[in-house]
Design a protein around this motif. Structure first.
Motif, PDB file in Angstrom:
ATOM      1  N   THR A   1       0.844  -1.194   0.000  1.00  0.00           N
ATOM      2  CA  THR A   1       0.000   0.000   0.000  1.00  0.00           C
ATOM      3  C   THR A   1       0.880   1.245   0.000  1.00  0.00           C
ATOM      4  OG1 THR A   1      -1.682  -1.150   1.329  1.00  0.00           O
ATOM      5  CG2 THR A   1      -1.870   1.253   1.163  1.00  0.00           C
ATOM      6  N   VAL A   2       0.511   2.212  -0.835  1.00  0.00           N
ATOM      7  CA  VAL A   2       1.165   3.520  -0.845  1.00  0.00           C
ATOM      8  C   VAL A   2       0.276   4.487  -0.068  1.00  0.00           C
ATOM      9  CG1 VAL A   2       1.970   5.445  -2.261  1.00  0.00           C
ATOM     10  CG2 VAL A   2       2.267   3.092  -3.080  1.00  0.00           C
ATOM     11  N   PHE A   3       0.723   4.879   1.113  1.00  0.00           N
ATOM     12  CA  PHE A   3      -0.026   5.844   1.922  1.00  0.00           C
ATOM     13  C   PHE A   3       0.407   7.255   1.525  1.00  0.00           C
ATOM     14  CE2 PHE A   3       0.204   2.152   4.913  1.00  0.00           C
ATOM     15  CZ  PHE A   3      -1.157   1.864   4.939  1.00  0.00           C
ATOM     16  N   VAL A   4      -0.526   8.024   0.993  1.00  0.00           N
ATOM     17  CA  VAL A   4      -0.237   9.401   0.574  1.00  0.00           C
ATOM     18  C   VAL A   4      -0.635  10.350   1.686  1.00  0.00           C
ATOM     19  CG1 VAL A   4      -0.709  11.206  -1.113  1.00  0.00           C
ATOM     20  CG2 VAL A   4      -0.607   8.811  -1.845  1.00  0.00           C
ATOM     21  N   ARG A   5       0.337  11.088   2.221  1.00  0.00           N
ATOM     22  CA  ARG A   5       0.011  12.042   3.279  1.00  0.00           C
ATOM     23  C   ARG A   5      -0.453  13.345   2.626  1.00  0.00           C
ATOM     24  NH1 ARG A   5       5.060  15.020   5.119  1.00  0.00           N
ATOM     25  NH2 ARG A   5       6.839  14.044   4.122  1.00  0.00           N
ATOM     26  N   GLY A   6      -1.759  13.430   2.489  1.00  0.00           N
ATOM     27  CA  GLY A   6      -2.357  14.578   1.837  1.00  0.00           C
ATOM     28  C   GLY A   6      -3.864  14.442   1.776  1.00  0.00           C
TER      29      GLY A   6
END
Length: 380
Positions: free
Chosen positions: A164-169
């Motif tokens: 999983t790529v967690f995007v902080r935004g």
């Protein structure tokens, strides 16, 4: 509810500044409620690391990036860079405490390409010692634009290694595809979690006539601090708290103090309670680094930001937030005291926007990892 306490290996390498490490530690604080976390980190370190249950950390021999040559170098001593790589590998090998339930890597494969060999070596060791455990990526919402060929390599690495790529935004502010054109090819692995920021206070202090002026680093930051000091005499009803970089030398601080011409200016090298100061401030003036902006937004503090011209990521974030009224950009021509004083008064008197921004990214990452670890994990 977690069936058992987990073990997570976390890798974070900062090449400039402390922002990546600071964000990582906020995530680790949330993870520590149900997992023991081993952090491998490099770059500039904090003077005091947090004490959390089950938290261990290894600071690797430092490697930084030379802004002039864009090459990696070892700032400590006169060691050759190859010797430092060898030292780092040995330190990692001694530190890790197998097995782990999951791995978190900050920024890679969307950045840190110069550390690819070290990171992929760690991934290989994880596969050998732990099997097919999930490897997560934690990345900011805006990237420095790259050629399509480079983006394809990033996509390939995500597909090969990242669960999983967690995007902080917050996608309502800026979407990942605005700076990463192949987002659609990894859409099934990408999750927006909100910006990573300390939680807002339970009790809000009263706003004071205080302006917090902070810099990141370099000559651009000093320019902003000097402009604020020179503007202070025009705004005697406000107290200016000038916060230099913690790396500022005694000489640099003395040079700023020598510019002070009014009693409403205080110059400090570091604030341990930066967010608390913002909570009671009338205004923040900064370079608009993402961590500072998240502190500003979580405390709902009116803000002016002077983006570093060499950083497109920073400029775009400020532009997007400015479009929603959360921050107002400064240009070089605004740093003249007469213009800056007008900007300050105007920004303080603006009505703060009612729109909420997702800023609970650390807790959301922790929650999602918990769900994945408690579920039946299987690779695609």
């Amino acid at each position: 509810m977690q069936s058992k306490r987990r073990k997570i290996l976390f890798y974070c390498q900062s090449l400039v500044g402390l922002g990546h490490l600071t964000s990582s530690l906020l995530v680790i604080r949330e993870l520590s409620t149900y997992a023991d976390v081993d952090l491998i980190h490099g770059g500039q370190g904090l003077q005091l690391m947090p004490e959390l249950p089950g938290f261990r950390h290894l600071r690797l021999p430092t490697i930084l990036i030379d802004s002039a040559s864009d090459e990696l170098y070892a700032p400590e001593g006169d060691k050759h860079i190859d010797a430092v790589w060898t030292e780092r590998a040995a330190a990692i090998n001694e530190f890790v405490n197998w097995p782990y339930d999951a791995v978190m890597v900050e920024f890679f494969p969307f950045g840190r390409r110069r550390l690819k060999k070290e990171i992929l070596g760690l991934f290989a060791a994880v596969r050998q010692r732990c099997g097919a455990i999930p490897i997560f990526c934690f990345v900011r919402e805006i990237l420095v634009p790259a050629a399509v060929e480079a983006e394809r390599r990033m996509v390939k690495l995500v597909r090969e290694h990242i669960h999983t790529v967690f995007v902080r935004g917050d996608p309502n502010i800026v979407r990942f595809e605005e700076t990463f054109s192949l987002t659609a090819e990894i859409a099934n692995r990408l999750v927006y979690v909100g910006y990573v920021s300390p939680p807002p206070p339970a009790n809000w202090p009263t706003r004071q006539n205080k302006i917090v002026v902070s810099q990141g680093g370099g000559e651009i930051g000093k320019t902003l601090l000097r402009a604020a000091i020179q503007t202070a005499p025009m705004l005697p009803d406000y107290n200016f708290l000038i916060v230099t970089s913690s790396r500022a030398s005694v000489t640099e601080i003395a040079e700023l103090q020598a510019l002070v011409r009014s009693p409403n200016v205080q110059v400090v090298s570091f604030l341990n309670d930066f967010q608390e100061n913002l909570q009671s401030a009338a205004l923040s003036i900064s370079l608009g680094g993402d961590n500072t902006l998240m502190d500003v937004i979580s405390t709902r503090t009116p803000a002016l930001a002077y983006p570093y011209a060499g950083n497109s990521e920073q400029g775009l974030r400020i532009e997007k937030l400015a479009g929603k009224g959360f921050v107002y950009p400064l240009t070089e021509t605004d740093l003249v005291p007469e213009r800056l004083s007008v900007k300050i008064r105007k920004t303080i008197n603006q009505t703060y926007p009612q729109q909420a921004i997702a800023i609970n990214g650390a807790a959301e990452i922790s929650r999602r990892i918990s769900v994945i670890l408690e579920g039946e994990f299987c690779e695609d």
